[in-house]
Design an enzyme around this catalytic site. Sequence first.
Site, PDB file in Angstrom:
ATOM      1  N   HIS A  63     -52.790  -6.240 -10.130  1.00 39.71           N
ATOM      2  CA  HIS A  63     -53.622  -5.027 -10.193  1.00 39.71           C
ATOM      3  C   HIS A  63     -53.287  -4.180 -11.409  1.00 39.71           C
ATOM      4  CE1 HIS A  63     -54.649  -5.140  -5.622  1.00 39.71           C
ATOM      5  NE2 HIS A  63     -55.553  -5.767  -6.342  1.00 39.71           N
ATOM      6  N   GLU A 115     -56.070 -18.109  -6.024  1.00 36.44           N
ATOM      7  CA  GLU A 115     -55.777 -17.695  -4.644  1.00 36.44           C
ATOM      8  C   GLU A 115     -55.388 -18.908  -3.786  1.00 36.44           C
ATOM      9  OE1 GLU A 115     -55.750 -14.464  -3.813  1.00 36.44           O
ATOM     10  OE2 GLU A 115     -57.126 -13.431  -5.195  1.00 36.44           O
ATOM     11  N   ARG A 167     -74.138   0.406  15.237  1.00 38.01           N
ATOM     12  CA  ARG A 167     -72.727   0.352  15.650  1.00 38.01           C
ATOM     13  C   ARG A 167     -72.183  -1.067  15.727  1.00 38.01           C
ATOM     14  NH1 ARG A 167     -74.828   4.233  18.739  1.00 38.01           N
ATOM     15  NH2 ARG A 167     -74.224   6.362  18.176  1.00 38.01           N
ATOM     16  N   ASN A 202     -50.500 -10.487  -0.450  1.00 39.92           N
ATOM     17  CA  ASN A 202     -50.548  -9.726  -1.701  1.00 39.92           C
ATOM     18  C   ASN A 202     -49.639 -10.302  -2.781  1.00 39.92           C
ATOM     19  OD1 ASN A 202     -52.379  -7.843  -0.684  1.00 39.92           O
ATOM     20  ND2 ASN A 202     -50.736  -6.676   0.281  1.00 39.92           N
ATOM     21  N   ARG A 240     -49.262  -9.734   7.068  1.00 36.46           N
ATOM     22  CA  ARG A 240     -50.462  -9.853   6.242  1.00 36.46           C
ATOM     23  C   ARG A 240     -50.175  -9.436   4.801  1.00 36.46           C
ATOM     24  NH1 ARG A 240     -56.585  -9.019   8.456  1.00 36.46           N
ATOM     25  NH2 ARG A 240     -57.666  -9.407   6.503  1.00 36.46           N
ATOM     26  N   LYS A 277     -54.542 -18.563   5.647  1.00 39.38           N
ATOM     27  CA  LYS A 277     -54.899 -17.153   5.804  1.00 39.38           C
ATOM     28  C   LYS A 277     -55.126 -16.830   7.271  1.00 39.38           C
ATOM     29  CE  LYS A 277     -57.519 -13.204   4.292  1.00 39.38           C
ATOM     30  NZ  LYS A 277     -58.423 -12.564   3.332  1.00 39.38           N
ATOM     31  N   HIS A 298     -50.281  -9.750  -6.444  1.00 38.27           N
ATOM     32  CA  HIS A 298     -51.347  -8.758  -6.559  1.00 38.27           C
ATOM     33  C   HIS A 298     -50.889  -7.409  -7.090  1.00 38.27           C
ATOM     34  CE1 HIS A 298     -53.785 -11.724  -4.547  1.00 38.27           C
ATOM     35  NE2 HIS A 298     -54.836 -10.936  -4.566  1.00 38.27           N
ATOM     36  N   LYS A 305     -62.012  -8.224   6.869  1.00 38.49           N
ATOM     37  CA  LYS A 305     -62.058  -6.968   6.115  1.00 38.49           C
ATOM     38  C   LYS A 305     -63.401  -6.865   5.406  1.00 38.49           C
ATOM     39  CE  LYS A 305     -57.256  -6.280   4.702  1.00 38.49           C
ATOM     40  NZ  LYS A 305     -56.449  -6.105   3.481  1.00 38.49           N
ATOM     41  N   HIS A 312     -59.985 -11.186 -11.650  1.00 38.86           N
ATOM     42  CA  HIS A 312     -59.004 -10.898 -10.603  1.00 38.86           C
ATOM     43  C   HIS A 312     -58.043 -12.078 -10.388  1.00 38.86           C
ATOM     44  CE1 HIS A 312     -57.228  -9.533  -6.879  1.00 38.86           C
ATOM     45  NE2 HIS A 312     -57.596 -10.661  -6.311  1.00 38.86           N
ATOM     46  N   GLU A 333     -53.149  -5.687   9.394  1.00 38.06           N
ATOM     47  CA  GLU A 333     -52.277  -5.486   8.239  1.00 38.06           C
ATOM     48  C   GLU A 333     -51.190  -4.436   8.443  1.00 38.06           C
ATOM     49  OE1 GLU A 333     -54.156  -5.076   4.376  1.00 38.06           O
ATOM     50  OE2 GLU A 333     -52.318  -5.816   3.495  1.00 38.06           O
TER      51      GLU A 333
HETATM   52  N1  NAD Z   1     -62.777  -8.727   2.179  1.00 33.87           N
HETATM   53  C1  NAD Z   1     -61.713  -9.289   1.647  1.00 33.87           C
HETATM   54  O1  NAD Z   1     -60.743  -9.623   2.350  1.00 33.87           O
HETATM   55  C2  NAD Z   1     -61.695  -9.547   0.177  1.00 33.87           C
HETATM   56  C3  NAD Z   1     -60.682 -10.332  -0.372  1.00 33.87           C
HETATM   57  C4  NAD Z   1     -60.713 -10.609  -1.735  1.00 33.87           C
HETATM   58  C5  NAD Z   1     -61.749 -10.103  -2.523  1.00 33.87           C
HETATM   59  N2  NAD Z   1     -62.723  -9.332  -1.958  1.00 33.87           N
HETATM   60  C6  NAD Z   1     -63.837  -8.806  -2.769  1.00 33.87           C
HETATM   61  O2  NAD Z   1     -64.573  -9.914  -3.265  1.00 33.87           O
HETATM   62  C7  NAD Z   1     -65.258  -9.502  -4.440  1.00 33.87           C
HETATM   63  C8  NAD Z   1     -65.170 -10.595  -5.469  1.00 33.87           C
HETATM   64  O3  NAD Z   1     -65.766 -11.756  -4.966  1.00 33.87           O
HETATM   65  P1  NAD Z   1     -66.333 -12.907  -5.918  1.00 33.87           P
HETATM   66  O4  NAD Z   1     -65.305 -13.246  -6.918  1.00 33.87           O
HETATM   67  O5  NAD Z   1     -66.865 -13.954  -5.040  1.00 33.87           O
HETATM   68  O6  NAD Z   1     -67.459 -12.148  -6.751  1.00 33.87           O
HETATM   69  P2  NAD Z   1     -69.057 -12.068  -6.612  1.00 33.87           P
HETATM   70  O7  NAD Z   1     -69.493 -11.994  -5.222  1.00 33.87           O
HETATM   71  O8  NAD Z   1     -69.480 -10.966  -7.509  1.00 33.87           O
HETATM   72  O9  NAD Z   1     -69.525 -13.421  -7.262  1.00 33.87           O
HETATM   73  C9  NAD Z   1     -69.255 -13.675  -8.622  1.00 33.87           C
HETATM   74  C10 NAD Z   1     -70.517 -14.046  -9.401  1.00 33.87           C
HETATM   75  O10 NAD Z   1     -70.847 -15.397  -9.115  1.00 33.87           O
HETATM   76  C11 NAD Z   1     -72.205 -15.524  -8.723  1.00 33.87           C
HETATM   77  N3  NAD Z   1     -72.208 -16.638  -7.780  1.00 33.87           N
HETATM   78  C12 NAD Z   1     -71.845 -16.631  -6.485  1.00 33.87           C
HETATM   79  N4  NAD Z   1     -71.865 -17.862  -5.985  1.00 33.87           N
HETATM   80  C13 NAD Z   1     -72.260 -18.680  -6.984  1.00 33.87           C
HETATM   81  C14 NAD Z   1     -72.457 -20.075  -7.087  1.00 33.87           C
HETATM   82  N5  NAD Z   1     -72.170 -20.886  -6.052  1.00 33.87           N
HETATM   83  N6  NAD Z   1     -72.870 -20.580  -8.269  1.00 33.87           N
HETATM   84  C15 NAD Z   1     -73.090 -19.777  -9.332  1.00 33.87           C
HETATM   85  N7  NAD Z   1     -72.904 -18.451  -9.297  1.00 33.87           N
HETATM   86  C16 NAD Z   1     -72.493 -17.907  -8.131  1.00 33.87           C
HETATM   87  C17 NAD Z   1     -72.581 -14.199  -8.166  1.00 33.87           C
HETATM   88  O11 NAD Z   1     -73.962 -13.967  -8.289  1.00 33.87           O
HETATM   89  C18 NAD Z   1     -71.757 -13.252  -9.032  1.00 33.87           C
HETATM   90  O12 NAD Z   1     -72.445 -12.952 -10.215  1.00 33.87           O
HETATM   91  C19 NAD Z   1     -64.647  -8.194  -4.868  1.00 33.87           C
HETATM   92  O13 NAD Z   1     -65.542  -7.149  -4.605  1.00 33.87           O
HETATM   93  C20 NAD Z   1     -63.409  -8.064  -3.989  1.00 33.87           C
HETATM   94  O14 NAD Z   1     -63.091  -6.723  -3.698  1.00 33.87           O
HETATM   95  C21 NAD Z   1     -62.705  -9.057  -0.630  1.00 33.87           C
HETATM   96 ZN    ZN Z   2     -56.865 -11.561  -4.549  1.00 35.82          ZN
END
Ligand code: NAD
Ligand code: ZN
Length: 372
Positions: free
Chosen positions: A255, A188, A124, A248, A244, A230, A251, A146, A269, A240
Amino acid sequence: VTPRAIPVALAERGYDVIVGAGLLARAAEHLAPVLADRRRLVVVADETVAALFGHALAAGLAPAGLPTVTLTVPPGEASKGWAGLGELVERLLATAPDRRTLIIALGGGVVGDLAGFAAAITLRGLDFVQIPTTLLAQVDSSVGGKTAINAGAGKNLVGAFHQPVRVLADVDCLDSLPPRELRAGYAEVVKYGVLGDVGFFEWLEHHGPALLAGDAASRTHAVAASVHAKAAIVAEDERETGRRALLNLGHTFGHALEAATGFGSRLLHGEAVAIGMAMALATSERLLGCPADARRRLLAHGHATGLPMTPAGLGLARADAPSLLAAMTRDKKARDGAITLVLCRQLGEAVVLPDAPTATVREVLEDSLDQV
Ligand SMILES: NC(=O)c1ccc[n+]([C@@H]2O[C@H](COP(=O)([O-])OP(=O)(O)OC[C@H]3O[C@@H](n4cnc5c(N)ncnc54)[C@H](O)[C@@H]3O)[C@@H](O)[C@H]2O)c1
Ligand SMILES: [Zn+2]
């Protein structure tokens, strides 16, 4: 470069985001306030990130003298689903965690979202720390609480609000990121300037190229400013309901472009968000009288930093406008077929327009597709 601490002030419990260079090597020191009285640490990372930074983090945590278990998951979005979650939670439980266990999510947004959600539901709720290693994760996903996994019906549909107890954003981690991933995350960063801080946008006009080229001081400043932006919005609107939504910006258009290109490597993205911001500014000119100079500056900045600002090269044409528009009205931000858009009155001043006229949006889509 002196590390900066940016407070995220939340009603129940605030926390700090530490931004700087060389943080991993001194992780025990930077995490000291949240390591007191722990029994065990569980690091969750994807295999790529574990290979790159596992050793550095272990060395940095060593002075804390706490038993540490590392759990790895395959890199990529596919790990962020029901199966990946179930497996991770079972492996977590196998370490016999208790209230004094601290989860450390080391990696990009995928690991942050997955490990954060696993921490939220295991026993939990276990405390967790984010150590974001992509620019996107440092400026966006690691801040705000989130957490989520993807469901069959769509991305990020199952999750929880679960705030980390601390975030360490080490800008040195960005050195190994593929340039295209870095630039996508940079979109971003630009977003925070466009939506709320023209001074920051101007700073990026001057320092963006150096930041992308690896300058640690500009990276620290830009990540800290983004986190600050942020954090301010999230603190006002943790769950949100209002402001918040400004996050977007770009976005809803973005999307639709991601959907049209299959959510794959054809369009990342952040690239979709960059193009989406340019479209949002074009819409803002028509609907809110936003000065054309705002879009001109954004496009020039995209040109200077290598971020795409038009849908050129995506294999889309004017005939795709109706399906993009349909995707926008199906977007979760859309209510009853009307499109809710984040637009700008001017550079640095975004507003939410709940009922954007679809005819105008369609014109903007057609115009930008005509130019490809
Ligand atoms: N929670 C939130 O508020 C929020 C906001 C925006 C996005 N997201 C989520 O984030 C995700 C995307 O995140 P991301 O773009 O970081 O993708 P990711 O976590 O998949 O990382 C991208 C790639 O880079 C590699 N990598 C990571 N750090 C590295 C480094 N320092 N050097 C070399 N390679 C590295 C990883 O192994 C992966 O293959 C999505 O699932 C999205 O939904 C969440
Ligand atoms: Zn985004």
